[in-house]
Design an enzyme around this catalytic site. Structure first.
Site, PDB file in Angstrom:
ATOM      1  CB  SER A   1      -0.680   0.383   1.319  1.00  0.00           C
ATOM      2  OG  SER A   1      -1.748   0.579   1.081  1.00  0.00           O
TER       3      SER A   1
ATOM      4  CE1 TYR B   1      -0.361   5.272  -5.871  1.00  0.00           C
ATOM      5  CE2 TYR B   1      -0.266   6.638  -3.649  1.00  0.00           C
ATOM      6  CZ  TYR B   1       0.273   5.473  -4.478  1.00  0.00           C
ATOM      7  OH  TYR B   1       0.567   4.158  -4.059  1.00  0.00           O
TER       8      TYR B   1
ATOM      9  CE  LYS C   1      -1.827   2.465  -3.936  1.00  0.00           C
ATOM     10  NZ  LYS C   1      -1.478   1.718  -3.454  1.00  0.00           N
TER      11      LYS C   1
END
Length: 181
Positions: free
Chosen positions: A151, A165, A169
């Site tokens: 991650s 993004y 995550k």
């Protein structure tokens, strides 16, 4: 390195088989090279298999290279089937594939934003589901397998210019909690 320590603890003393997503560059590429140097069996998956032709030529007996877009569940299933056909088992699945587009949230095209979430969250979840199914149905009873989810710090703290993004995550981290239940 911490990653090698984590992998060492996840791998058994016997030669292990790892399937790794996102192996064209960066961490994924480095990881498969390290595993192969250790004598492990590896299934390297990436969108363009030709990106690792030199690695494939060097390790042709212990490496299976397969095309994989983790947003395509048929390709995911095919990759696990091919791993079973070639090696008979999978011990570890490393979810490493991810994409990103930098830009302020309001300037990122919605198709790019959706692709980030589709890949980094839903794609990763699809690989995880297939791995769990494989560990339960194919590997011998009691053997199971391990899933290592790569991650990002962005899953904990928002990053300027990387809103989608960061959201993807964070979703990965939440997904990891769900799979531990």
């Amino acid at each position: 390195s911490p990653l090698l320590h984590l992998l060492h603890s996840a791998l058994n003393s016997r030669c292990s088989l790892a399937i790794v997503t996102g192996t064209s560059v960066g961490l994924g590429r480095t990881l498969i090279e390290l595993l192969l140097e250790r004598g492990e069996l590896v299934v390297a998956t990436l969108r363009r298999p030709s990106d690792i032709d030199e690695v494939a030529a060097k390790y042709h007996e212990t490496l299976l290279v397969l095309p994989l877009n983790i947003t395509d569940t048929e390709q995911i299933s095919h990759a696990f089937t091919k791993a079973k056909e070639r090696f008979g088992r999978i011990d570890i699945v490393v979810n490493n594939a991810a994409i990103s587009t930098l830009g302020e949230v309001e300037t990122v095209d919605s198709s790019d934003a959706r692709a980030i979430i589709e890949t980094n969250f839903w794609g990763t979840l699809s690989v995880t589901k297939e791995a769990i199914k494989f560990f339960r149905e194919v590997n011998p009873p009691g053997v199971g397998g391990r899933i290592l989810q790569m991650s990002s710090f962005a899953g904990f703290v928002g990053l300027p210019g990387a809103g989608y993004y960061t959201a993807s995550k964070f979703g990965e981290l939440y997904h990891n909690l769900l799979t531990k239940l």
